[in-house]
Design a protein around this motif. Sequence first.
Motif, short mmCIF file in Angstrom:
data_model
loop_
_atom_site.label_atom_id
_atom_site.label_comp_id
_atom_site.label_asym_id
_atom_site.label_seq_id
_atom_site.Cartn_x
_atom_site.Cartn_y
_atom_site.Cartn_z
N PHE A 262 0.83 -1.20 0.00
CA PHE A 262 0.00 0.00 0.00
C PHE A 262 0.87 1.25 0.00
O PHE A 262 0.59 2.22 -0.73
N GLY A 263 1.92 1.25 0.81
CA GLY A 263 2.82 2.40 0.86
C GLY A 263 3.47 2.67 -0.48
O GLY A 263 3.65 3.84 -0.87
N ARG A 264 3.84 1.62 -1.20
CA ARG A 264 4.45 1.80 -2.52
C ARG A 264 3.49 2.50 -3.47
O ARG A 264 3.87 3.41 -4.23
N LEU A 265 2.22 2.07 -3.46
CA LEU A 265 1.24 2.70 -4.34
C LEU A 265 0.95 4.13 -3.91
O LEU A 265 0.86 5.04 -4.75
N ALA A 266 0.79 4.34 -2.61
CA ALA A 266 0.46 5.67 -2.10
C ALA A 266 1.56 6.68 -2.41
O ALA A 266 1.29 7.88 -2.55
N ALA A 267 2.79 6.20 -2.52
CA ALA A 267 3.91 7.10 -2.78
C ALA A 267 3.97 7.56 -4.24
O ALA A 267 4.68 8.52 -4.56
N THR A 268 3.23 6.87 -5.12
CA THR A 268 3.34 7.18 -6.54
C THR A 268 2.04 7.67 -7.16
O THR A 268 2.00 7.96 -8.36
N ALA A 269 0.96 7.75 -6.37
CA ALA A 269 -0.35 8.13 -6.92
C ALA A 269 -0.96 9.26 -6.12
O ALA A 269 -0.72 9.42 -4.92
N ASP A 270 -1.79 10.08 -6.80
CA ASP A 270 -2.56 11.10 -6.10
C ASP A 270 -3.61 10.46 -5.21
O ASP A 270 -3.97 11.00 -4.15
N LEU A 271 -4.13 9.33 -5.66
CA LEU A 271 -5.27 8.69 -4.99
C LEU A 271 -5.12 7.18 -5.08
O LEU A 271 -4.82 6.65 -6.14
N VAL A 272 -5.32 6.49 -3.98
CA VAL A 272 -5.41 5.03 -3.97
C VAL A 272 -6.83 4.67 -3.56
O VAL A 272 -7.32 5.12 -2.52
N LEU A 273 -7.49 3.88 -4.38
CA LEU A 273 -8.85 3.42 -4.09
C LEU A 273 -8.76 1.97 -3.63
O LEU A 273 -8.34 1.10 -4.38
N VAL A 274 -9.16 1.74 -2.39
CA VAL A 274 -8.97 0.44 -1.75
C VAL A 274 -10.30 -0.31 -1.73
O VAL A 274 -11.34 0.26 -1.40
#
Length: 482
Positions: A114-126
């Motif tokens: 999750f941290g990897r995605l959050a670091a590269t995107a404006d928004l993470v939809l879980v």
Amino acid sequence: MLQGTGSNVGKSLLVAGLCRAARRRGLSVAPFKPQNMSNNAAVTADGGEIGRAQALQARAAGLAPSVHMNPVLLKPESETGAQVIVQGRRLGALGAGAYGAEKPRLLAPVLESFGRLAATADLVLVEGAGSPAEINLRAGDIANMGFARAAAVPVVLAGDIDRGGVIAQLVGTAAVLDAADRAMIRGFLVNRFRGDPRLFDGGYREIAARTGWPGFGVVPWFAGAARLPAEDALDLAAAPRPGGLRIAVPMLARIANFDDLDPLKLEPGVSLELVPPGRAIPAADLVILAGTKSTRGDLAQLRAEGWDIDIAAHWRRGGRVLGLCGGYQMLGRRVADPAGIEGAPGVSEGLGLLDVETVMTPEKRLAEVCGRHPASGTAVRGYEIHIGRTEGPDRARPFLEIAGAPEGAVSPCGRAMGSYLHGLFAADGFRGAFLAALGGAASGLAYEREVETTLDALADHLEAHLDVTGLFALAAPAALPA
């Protein structure tokens, strides 16, 4: 994070549509599902595997699928056990009790992904899994509130009005959650309403009053969902069309990667019939044996249902049979599992329509591939996700060529065919040529374009009926534990 009041309330489709809506608003967006249970897996570019729903969501977001979008994937092998995939790699096969003990240790890789995605995107939809109302599973949870609290992610709860009792679904969930979990929920939405949504205004107000949560909208039934790849085999069910080519597919207990069938389902000149347990395989032009998570286990079920007799009768009438992955293995003379990789060690007799034999091996083949169908000269592309080596005389007549090497097998009469390649029917040229060889007519369906058009229509649908701006406004930088 979008959680649901139960399984199959439409969370996957909602996240896919919101991913496309966010992308069209100029946001970089990534989908994420901490834990998924599905035998319908997709292969990532780095040779891992994730749930097929997350691959569709990635497509909606304009991204290549990544193992970090679904760090824990459970692939059921029996009623009580599953293969556990962590960040794309096989951890092992665990029973339900053993997995419950393992779950707390899986939170670390889940948060890392999750941290990897959050670091590269404006928004993470879980996307959650199942329901947070299953409070008997709360200890060690990584799929719903356990994840939401660890990652400090606000939650919106989705209820499914089509199955009835949506007020009780939402209000009841609020009633059983403990105070800390309940505090994570910032609102609700109602999905799959048939008819005029204004007719539910009174129920909508009751939910808001009894829970204290704001509502983000009522989503009418989206008919286009049937045109998108399905994650649940039950979503494939459709009434057979009159006339045209008849294709029958027995519903094996551990059917896997059944999105192979999606392009055929959309062909107007094809009647695709999924045959449930307890019913005979009907007269058809083609029988497809789809992939399976347990080849020998599903061979036993196939015989217990009498489907082997139906297939033998189909064969005597001059019918054709196509086996994909595990279905290909079933078509051979025998399947041997000396190491007990898929269950108890042993050997099972196959259907004998192809002169090949399969030996299960510990190594799993995971790869995206491109190739060619020699019989028609058309290009194919797809992915391999299987264990086992298949050899025998019928391999001298390959069904496909992959990177110049023979792949699959064809019987001397040409009526039995097998291949390990998933996704091949998405190629319009191949699909048209294959159906023409069965006596069908090409429809001109552009399958990949159809998926893109439907994702855009889904985003339009959600923008029209949900407060999408309000939903996205809930998101804030995640406060991951040190």
